[in-house]
Design a protein around this motif. Structure first.
Motif, PDB file in Angstrom:
ATOM      1  N   ARG A 121      15.378   5.303  15.236  1.00 55.68           N
ATOM      2  CA  ARG A 121      14.654   5.657  16.577  1.00 55.68           C
ATOM      3  C   ARG A 121      13.919   6.865  16.472  1.00 55.68           C
ATOM      4  N   LYS A 122      14.353   7.822  15.891  1.00 53.87           N
ATOM      5  CA  LYS A 122      13.689   9.148  15.823  1.00 53.87           C
ATOM      6  C   LYS A 122      12.761   9.313  14.796  1.00 53.87           C
ATOM      7  N   LEU A 123      12.636   8.189  13.992  1.00 52.97           N
ATOM      8  CA  LEU A 123      11.459   8.372  13.085  1.00 52.97           C
ATOM      9  C   LEU A 123      10.101   8.179  13.649  1.00 52.97           C
ATOM     10  N   SER A 124       8.915   8.600  13.136  1.00 55.92           N
ATOM     11  CA  SER A 124       7.785   8.814  13.602  1.00 55.92           C
ATOM     12  C   SER A 124       7.377   7.168  13.675  1.00 55.92           C
ATOM     13  N   ARG A 125       6.295   6.837  14.640  1.00 56.00           N
ATOM     14  CA  ARG A 125       5.866   5.326  14.627  1.00 56.00           C
ATOM     15  C   ARG A 125       5.427   5.123  13.279  1.00 56.00           C
ATOM     16  N   ARG A 126       4.848   5.788  12.414  1.00 54.21           N
ATOM     17  CA  ARG A 126       4.079   5.498  11.187  1.00 54.21           C
ATOM     18  C   ARG A 126       5.346   5.217  10.197  1.00 54.21           C
ATOM     19  N   GLN A 127       6.420   6.111  10.151  1.00 58.85           N
ATOM     20  CA  GLN A 127       7.332   5.802   9.369  1.00 58.85           C
ATOM     21  C   GLN A 127       8.211   4.893   9.604  1.00 58.85           C
ATOM     22  N   GLN A 128       8.519   4.401  10.854  1.00 62.08           N
ATOM     23  CA  GLN A 128       8.915   3.170  11.163  1.00 62.08           C
ATOM     24  C   GLN A 128       8.237   1.684  10.875  1.00 62.08           C
ATOM     25  N   GLU A 129       6.932   2.050  10.804  1.00 59.42           N
ATOM     26  CA  GLU A 129       6.005   0.943  10.417  1.00 59.42           C
ATOM     27  C   GLU A 129       5.918   0.759   9.000  1.00 59.42           C
ATOM     28  N   VAL A 130       5.906   1.810   8.425  1.00 61.86           N
ATOM     29  CA  VAL A 130       6.018   1.731   6.835  1.00 61.86           C
ATOM     30  C   VAL A 130       7.385   1.181   6.434  1.00 61.86           C
ATOM     31  N   ILE A 136      11.694  -3.577   4.673  1.00 61.29           N
ATOM     32  CA  ILE A 136      12.204  -4.748   5.228  1.00 61.29           C
ATOM     33  C   ILE A 136      11.471  -6.084   5.092  1.00 61.29           C
ATOM     34  N   GLU A 137      10.127  -6.175   5.244  1.00 58.41           N
ATOM     35  CA  GLU A 137       9.264  -7.189   4.869  1.00 58.41           C
ATOM     36  C   GLU A 137       9.053  -7.283   3.327  1.00 58.41           C
ATOM     37  N   GLY A 138       9.232  -6.219   2.773  1.00 54.68           N
ATOM     38  CA  GLY A 138       8.950  -6.440   1.356  1.00 54.68           C
ATOM     39  C   GLY A 138       7.340  -6.474   0.856  1.00 54.68           C
ATOM     40  N   TRP A 139       6.673  -5.913   1.726  1.00 52.68           N
ATOM     41  CA  TRP A 139       5.216  -5.845   1.303  1.00 52.68           C
ATOM     42  C   TRP A 139       5.087  -4.785   0.337  1.00 52.68           C
ATOM     43  N   SER A 140       3.913  -5.266  -0.420  1.00 53.29           N
ATOM     44  CA  SER A 140       3.642  -3.995  -1.505  1.00 53.29           C
ATOM     45  C   SER A 140       3.310  -2.670  -0.946  1.00 53.29           C
ATOM     46  N   THR A 141       3.209  -1.588  -1.592  1.00 51.27           N
ATOM     47  CA  THR A 141       2.448  -0.157  -1.118  1.00 51.27           C
ATOM     48  C   THR A 141       0.984  -0.566  -0.830  1.00 51.27           C
ATOM     49  N   SER A 145      -0.683  -0.151   2.893  1.00 59.75           N
ATOM     50  CA  SER A 145      -1.648   0.848   3.078  1.00 59.75           C
ATOM     51  C   SER A 145      -3.009  -0.064   3.654  1.00 59.75           C
ATOM     52  N   GLU A 146      -3.220  -1.183   3.301  1.00 55.44           N
ATOM     53  CA  GLU A 146      -4.257  -1.885   3.713  1.00 55.44           C
ATOM     54  C   GLU A 146      -4.087  -2.208   5.158  1.00 55.44           C
ATOM     55  N   ALA A 147      -2.693  -2.604   5.367  1.00 56.46           N
ATOM     56  CA  ALA A 147      -2.327  -3.150   6.940  1.00 56.46           C
ATOM     57  C   ALA A 147      -2.523  -2.029   7.978  1.00 56.46           C
ATOM     58  N   LEU A 148      -1.938  -0.790   7.498  1.00 61.09           N
ATOM     59  CA  LEU A 148      -1.874   0.240   8.356  1.00 61.09           C
ATOM     60  C   LEU A 148      -3.285   1.148   8.150  1.00 61.09           C
ATOM     61  N   GLY A 149      -3.903   1.017   7.403  1.00 61.51           N
ATOM     62  CA  GLY A 149      -5.130   2.088   7.218  1.00 61.51           C
ATOM     63  C   GLY A 149      -4.674   3.339   6.638  1.00 61.51           C
ATOM     64  N   LEU A 150      -3.791   3.407   5.829  1.00 63.40           N
ATOM     65  CA  LEU A 150      -3.219   4.515   5.095  1.00 63.40           C
ATOM     66  C   LEU A 150      -3.424   4.492   3.648  1.00 63.40           C
ATOM     67  N   VAL A 155       1.350   6.065   2.078  1.00 60.71           N
ATOM     68  CA  VAL A 155       2.522   4.971   2.551  1.00 60.71           C
ATOM     69  C   VAL A 155       3.905   5.569   1.851  1.00 60.71           C
ATOM     70  N   LYS A 156       3.903   5.916   0.561  1.00 61.51           N
ATOM     71  CA  LYS A 156       4.975   6.221  -0.342  1.00 61.51           C
ATOM     72  C   LYS A 156       5.650   7.612   0.239  1.00 61.51           C
ATOM     73  N   ARG A 157       4.808   8.616   0.749  1.00 65.39           N
ATOM     74  CA  ARG A 157       5.568   9.632   1.610  1.00 65.39           C
ATOM     75  C   ARG A 157       6.351   9.260   2.881  1.00 65.39           C
ATOM     76  N   HIS A 158       5.519   8.678   3.522  1.00 61.08           N
ATOM     77  CA  HIS A 158       6.296   8.103   4.850  1.00 61.08           C
ATOM     78  C   HIS A 158       7.522   7.254   4.691  1.00 61.08           C
ATOM     79  N   LEU A 159       7.412   6.522   3.431  1.00 65.30           N
ATOM     80  CA  LEU A 159       8.777   5.778   3.229  1.00 65.30           C
ATOM     81  C   LEU A 159       9.845   6.504   2.602  1.00 65.30           C
ATOM     82  N   THR A 160       9.295   7.496   2.162  1.00 63.26           N
ATOM     83  CA  THR A 160      10.557   8.425   1.215  1.00 63.26           C
ATOM     84  C   THR A 160      11.057   9.289   2.439  1.00 63.26           C
ATOM     85  N   ARG A 161      10.037   9.609   3.490  1.00 58.59           N
ATOM     86  CA  ARG A 161      11.019  10.378   4.562  1.00 58.59           C
ATOM     87  C   ARG A 161      11.785   9.637   5.482  1.00 58.59           C
TER      88      ARG A 161
END
Ligand SMILES: [Zn+2]
Lengths: 171, 176
Positions: A121-130, A136-141, A145-150, A155-161
């Motif tokens: 819950r405390k993750l940023s919205r971006r981190q949650q989405e990534v 969870i959904e198993g999409w590729s990086t 990145s295309e879906a979220l415009g990153l 994407v890798k940094r948000h995921l790692t955090r």
């Protein structure tokens, strides 16, 4: 659990195949079981509208996921949602579901269960989405990145955090 | 690849996006291999938790916890208020007692001076001892003073505008 909207056998099939997945995604993005059910239902109502217009997306699973993410974003933008989020840092112990107490011989303590959801819950919205799309959904990086415009790097940094923060909930 | 892997590399390996050098490093390096196994184990638990239903936020228990903070503050405030009232009252009573004790003494002093040889009088029993001699004249004067002051007290406690006894004591000083 809410009933699926009726619109022929194909739509029923789509609902049955994807409702659980979309609901789980909404739970992760909203951390609120009731809201998640509402939003999941809303996604399938939107799908019904889309279906009614006789237009078909390239991929229904992808379409449903994208609409779920956008609908969750809309929900999170509302002012009452922000108030709710602020006022609910604690979890109700009685809500802890016993059926998740054991995972493959590993016992998850109740505090751990709650802490992980609190961390999520405390993750940023971006981190949650990534996290939701990539892990969870198993999409590729690239897909995320295309879906979220990153950028893929972002994407890798948000995921790692996100993962780093969630793992702290296990400590 | 020089040095051990970053967390991001291990995550990519977990999600099947790691490059060949990363995969090779994990196979060859014991610490990184342990880190990878720990990450995989942790993520299994996290996935299991997040597959479940989010615990409902404790809005009610939170309001109770707020009450738990507010209640002692209110109780303390009430206690202080009550204590203040009690102290104020007891001070007033003491003041009244002191006044009652000192007034006759103060007024008795001139009597003692008027009547040399007589011991100073006081209406308070604690300031009197069996050995204190009291003359009938002095005693009657003290009684008179006590009566006068007690009458003033009774008048002070009510609206005495129409009470002749009170109004006389009220206006006696102002209207000769
Ligand atoms: Zn290493």
């Amino acid at each position: 659990m809410s009933k699926p909207p009726s619109f022929g056998p194909d739509y029923q099939k789509l609902y049955q195949e994807h409702h659980g997945r979309i609901l789980r995604l909404c739970r992760i993005l909203l951390s609120n079981p009731e809201e998640a059910e509402d939003v999941a239902q809303e996604v399938f109502v939107k799908a019904l509208d889309y279906w009614g217009n006789n237009s078909m997306p390239e991929s229904w699973p992808r379409w449903l996921t994208t609409v779920a993410i956008n609908t969750c974003r809309d929900r999170r933008r509302s002012s009452w949602w922000k108030r709710w989020l602020k006022s609910t840092d604690d979890f109700d112990e009685r809500e802890y579901p016993d059926e998740h107490a054991a995972v493959e011989h590993q016992v998850i303590r109740r505090e751990q269960y709650e802490r992980i959801w609190q961390r999520l819950r405390k993750l940023s919205r971006r981190q949650q989405e990534v996290f939701a799309l990539r892990y969870i959904e198993g999409w590729s990086t690239q897909e995320v990145s295309e879906a979220l415009g990153l950028t893929p790097g972002s994407v890798k940094r948000h995921l790692t955090r996100a993962i780093d923060n969630l793992r702290k909930g296990l400590a | 690849m020089g040095g051990c892997l970053k967390e991001q590399d291990l995550i990519e390996l977990l999600l099947n996006e790691a490059s060949a050098p990363v995969q090779n490093h994990v196979k060859a390096c014991l610490p990184c291999s342990r880190r990878y196994r720990k990450l995989a184990g942790d993520m299994k638990v996290i996935s299991a938790v997040l597959r479940g239903r989010p615990p409902k936020a404790a809005e009610r228990s939170r309001s109770w916890s707020r009450l738990a903070v507010v209640a002692p503050v209110c109780a303390s405030a009430l206690f202080l208020f009550m204590a203040g009232m009690w102290i104020g009252e007891s001070l007033q009573m003491r003041g009244g007692e002191k006044l009652a004790r000192h007034l006759p003494q103060a007024t008795a002093q001139p009597v003692a001076r008027v009547m040399p040889g007589e011991t100073m009088l006081a209406s308070s029993s604690e300031s009197l001892s069996a050995s204190d001699p009291i003359t009938p004249v002095a005693l009657s004067y003290v009684n008179f003073l006590e009566d006068t002051f007690s009458q003033d007290d009774s008048c002070a406690s009510r609206d005495n505008s129409f009470d002749p006894a009170c109004s006389s004591s009220w206006f006696s000083g102002e209207t000769p």
